[in-house]
Design a protein around this motif. Sequence first.
Motif, PDB file in Angstrom:
ATOM      1  N   ASP A  42      35.194  41.094  36.678  1.00  0.00           N
ATOM      2  CA  ASP A  42      33.999  40.369  37.116  1.00  0.00           C
ATOM      3  C   ASP A  42      32.734  41.163  36.811  1.00  0.00           C
ATOM      4  O   ASP A  42      32.780  42.310  36.352  1.00  0.00           O
ATOM      5  CB  ASP A  42      34.103  39.939  38.596  1.00  0.00           C
ATOM      6  N   GLU A  69      30.981  37.052  39.883  1.00  0.00           N
ATOM      7  CA  GLU A  69      31.615  37.717  41.014  1.00  0.00           C
ATOM      8  C   GLU A  69      31.616  36.803  42.246  1.00  0.00           C
ATOM      9  O   GLU A  69      30.688  36.029  42.447  1.00  0.00           O
ATOM     10  CB  GLU A  69      30.812  39.012  41.239  1.00  0.00           C
ATOM     11  N   GLU A  71      34.103  34.951  45.803  1.00  0.00           N
ATOM     12  CA  GLU A  71      35.161  34.013  46.226  1.00  0.00           C
ATOM     13  C   GLU A  71      34.859  32.571  45.805  1.00  0.00           C
ATOM     14  O   GLU A  71      35.769  31.792  45.517  1.00  0.00           O
ATOM     15  CB  GLU A  71      35.283  34.107  47.764  1.00  0.00           C
ATOM     16  N   THR A 128      39.578  47.128  44.593  1.00  0.00           N
ATOM     17  CA  THR A 128      39.111  47.158  45.994  1.00  0.00           C
ATOM     18  C   THR A 128      40.255  47.664  46.857  1.00  0.00           C
ATOM     19  O   THR A 128      41.431  47.585  46.457  1.00  0.00           O
ATOM     20  CB  THR A 128      38.708  45.759  46.512  1.00  0.00           C
ATOM     21  N   LYS A 149      41.713  27.103  51.427  1.00  0.00           N
ATOM     22  CA  LYS A 149      41.871  28.314  50.633  1.00  0.00           C
ATOM     23  C   LYS A 149      43.260  28.417  50.004  1.00  0.00           C
ATOM     24  O   LYS A 149      44.246  28.016  50.620  1.00  0.00           O
ATOM     25  CB  LYS A 149      41.651  29.486  51.585  1.00  0.00           C
TER      26      LYS A 149
HETATM   27  N1  LIG Z   1      47.458  37.380  46.585  1.00  0.00           N
HETATM   28  C1  LIG Z   1      47.562  37.897  47.770  1.00  0.00           C
HETATM   29  O1  LIG Z   1      48.644  38.241  48.239  1.00  0.00           O
HETATM   30  C2  LIG Z   1      46.317  38.107  48.570  1.00  0.00           C
HETATM   31  C3  LIG Z   1      46.339  38.895  49.725  1.00  0.00           C
HETATM   32  C4  LIG Z   1      45.142  39.133  50.395  1.00  0.00           C
HETATM   33  C5  LIG Z   1      43.960  38.603  49.907  1.00  0.00           C
HETATM   34  N2  LIG Z   1      43.985  37.846  48.789  1.00  0.00           N
HETATM   35  C6  LIG Z   1      42.748  37.303  48.226  1.00  0.00           C
HETATM   36  O2  LIG Z   1      41.943  38.382  47.803  1.00  0.00           O
HETATM   37  C7  LIG Z   1      40.579  37.976  47.808  1.00  0.00           C
HETATM   38  C8  LIG Z   1      39.740  39.047  48.441  1.00  0.00           C
HETATM   39  O3  LIG Z   1      39.844  40.195  47.656  1.00  0.00           O
HETATM   40  P1  LIG Z   1      38.721  41.311  47.672  1.00  0.00           P
HETATM   41  O4  LIG Z   1      38.400  41.623  49.071  1.00  0.00           O
HETATM   42  O5  LIG Z   1      39.197  42.394  46.788  1.00  0.00           O
HETATM   43  O6  LIG Z   1      37.454  40.536  47.103  1.00  0.00           O
HETATM   44  P2  LIG Z   1      36.713  40.493  45.677  1.00  0.00           P
HETATM   45  O7  LIG Z   1      37.678  40.403  44.580  1.00  0.00           O
HETATM   46  O8  LIG Z   1      35.710  39.408  45.798  1.00  0.00           O
HETATM   47  O9  LIG Z   1      35.985  41.895  45.606  1.00  0.00           O
HETATM   48  C9  LIG Z   1      35.007  42.187  46.539  1.00  0.00           C
HETATM   49  C10 LIG Z   1      33.701  42.617  45.896  1.00  0.00           C
HETATM   50  O10 LIG Z   1      33.799  43.961  45.469  1.00  0.00           O
HETATM   51  C11 LIG Z   1      33.415  44.070  44.102  1.00  0.00           C
HETATM   52  N3  LIG Z   1      34.180  45.193  43.594  1.00  0.00           N
HETATM   53  C12 LIG Z   1      35.482  45.206  43.245  1.00  0.00           C
HETATM   54  N4  LIG Z   1      35.863  46.456  42.982  1.00  0.00           N
HETATM   55  C13 LIG Z   1      34.788  47.248  43.135  1.00  0.00           C
HETATM   56  C14 LIG Z   1      34.554  48.631  43.016  1.00  0.00           C
HETATM   57  N5  LIG Z   1      35.549  49.480  42.733  1.00  0.00           N
HETATM   58  N6  LIG Z   1      33.314  49.107  43.236  1.00  0.00           N
HETATM   59  C15 LIG Z   1      32.303  48.268  43.590  1.00  0.00           C
HETATM   60  N7  LIG Z   1      32.461  46.948  43.745  1.00  0.00           N
HETATM   61  C16 LIG Z   1      33.694  46.451  43.520  1.00  0.00           C
HETATM   62  C17 LIG Z   1      33.709  42.721  43.527  1.00  0.00           C
HETATM   63  O11 LIG Z   1      32.949  42.479  42.381  1.00  0.00           O
HETATM   64  C18 LIG Z   1      33.305  41.823  44.675  1.00  0.00           C
HETATM   65  O12 LIG Z   1      31.919  41.686  44.703  1.00  0.00           O
HETATM   66  C19 LIG Z   1      40.530  36.662  48.556  1.00  0.00           C
HETATM   67  O13 LIG Z   1      40.366  35.613  47.647  1.00  0.00           O
HETATM   68  C20 LIG Z   1      41.893  36.568  49.211  1.00  0.00           C
HETATM   69  O14 LIG Z   1      42.323  35.252  49.396  1.00  0.00           O
HETATM   70  C21 LIG Z   1      45.126  37.600  48.105  1.00  0.00           C
END
Ligand SMILES: NC(=O)c1ccc[n+]([C@@H]2O[C@H](COP(=O)([O-])OP(=O)(O)OC[C@H]3O[C@@H](n4cnc5c(N)ncnc54)[C@H](O)[C@@H]3O)[C@@H](O)[C@H]2O)c1
Length: 359
Positions: A42, A69, A71, A128, A149
Amino acid sequence: MDTLEVALGARSYPIHIGAGLIGDRELVGKTITAEQVLIVTDTTVAPLYLDALQRSLAERTCRTHVLAEGEQHKTLATLAEIVDTLVAENFHRDACIVALGGGVVGDIAGFTAACYQRGIDFVQVPTTLLAQVDSSVGGKTAVNHPRAKNMIGAFYQPTAVIADIGTLTTLPPRELAAGLAEVVKYGLILDAKFFGWLEDHVEALLALDADALGHVVRRSCELKAMIVAEDERERGRRALLNLGHTFGHALESLGGYGRWLHGEAVAIGTVLAACTSVELGKLTVSDAERIEALLDRFGLPTRANGLSERAILEAMAIDKKATAAGLNLVLLDAIGTGIIEAAPPDELLLSVLADLAAN
Ligand SMILES: NC(=O)c1ccc[n+]([C@@H]2O[C@H](COP(=O)([O-])OP(=O)(O)OC[C@H]3O[C@@H](n4cnc5c(N)ncnc54)[C@H](O)[C@@H]3O)[C@@H](O)[C@H]2O)c1
């Protein structure tokens, strides 16, 4: 570097955990073996880590698809755009998609890999904390429907996970805390000792202490890998991982996927689950207070002010964890012991929600 395994027979795969792994050409080279590679990332992550990953893949035909970037872009339309790139670049069945980013990138890229030509390889490179401890492991992939969702998706396992904990140093504090909500979840459902360890290491974790973060990622992945190996398709115990999520998904949807981060909604949902457990005589009040106190020390929200309890209950009924037989909830018998139960009567839920969410 530590390597764990998700044991799923022929579909088993490694989780590599350590600092600096994205730049480790040998590891990346032997983990991602396809000749054609599409990196999906992203707009925030690309300027930080794309170069290093591309350098580690230097000898491949490497293309990149950069998503806006957030959700709100976890949609079928975004998936279609990635497929357009794959088709335009003439990607074959033996190509590999690499998800470089958080859970949003991982969920969309994984579901695209599951769909493209009925399934091509994909590798998760989570950046993350939430993605490293949870979403990159276990093969749940999805996009959102405007009203609910993760409504459209597939179980589709990656062929490897490369969790570079060095990437966590650039994560905004709010995102770090959101990941910690999922970490607390593992302690609550499966491992009271780990929950106690978290209580003792709040400051170290918030200060991004590498040893503390390494322990958290390793222990969380161990617990998740164990549950996934036991119950890949969530017919039983894997549902424990949804602690706080039925409430949390309702809050995320009511908040238009913008008011709370996923992990923040899960934190509020975890408090709601704990309070429901107390009301049902399963959890002690003092344990519920310990749970709320830990989430609070991590800087997470524990209340959903301003929402009507009835709206939350209605949104919960749409959650995909609801079955024809009704809604199941993950509750707590004690810290460290999650249980899956049919939801209690609406009146009880409404009174818990009124106490905690609506004031
Ligand atoms: N598949 C599964 O088993 C599962 C489990 C839990 C959550 N999820 C999903 O995961 C999503 C949430 O994931 P998230 O919290 O990682 O959100 P995200 O992917 O939106 O990342 C959060 C933010 O951090 C930024 N970012 C990412 N890595 C970074 C870094 N190293 N440094 C600075 N910024 C960075 C991204 O650009 C974004 O703005 C939700 O859609 C949720 O439904 C899926």
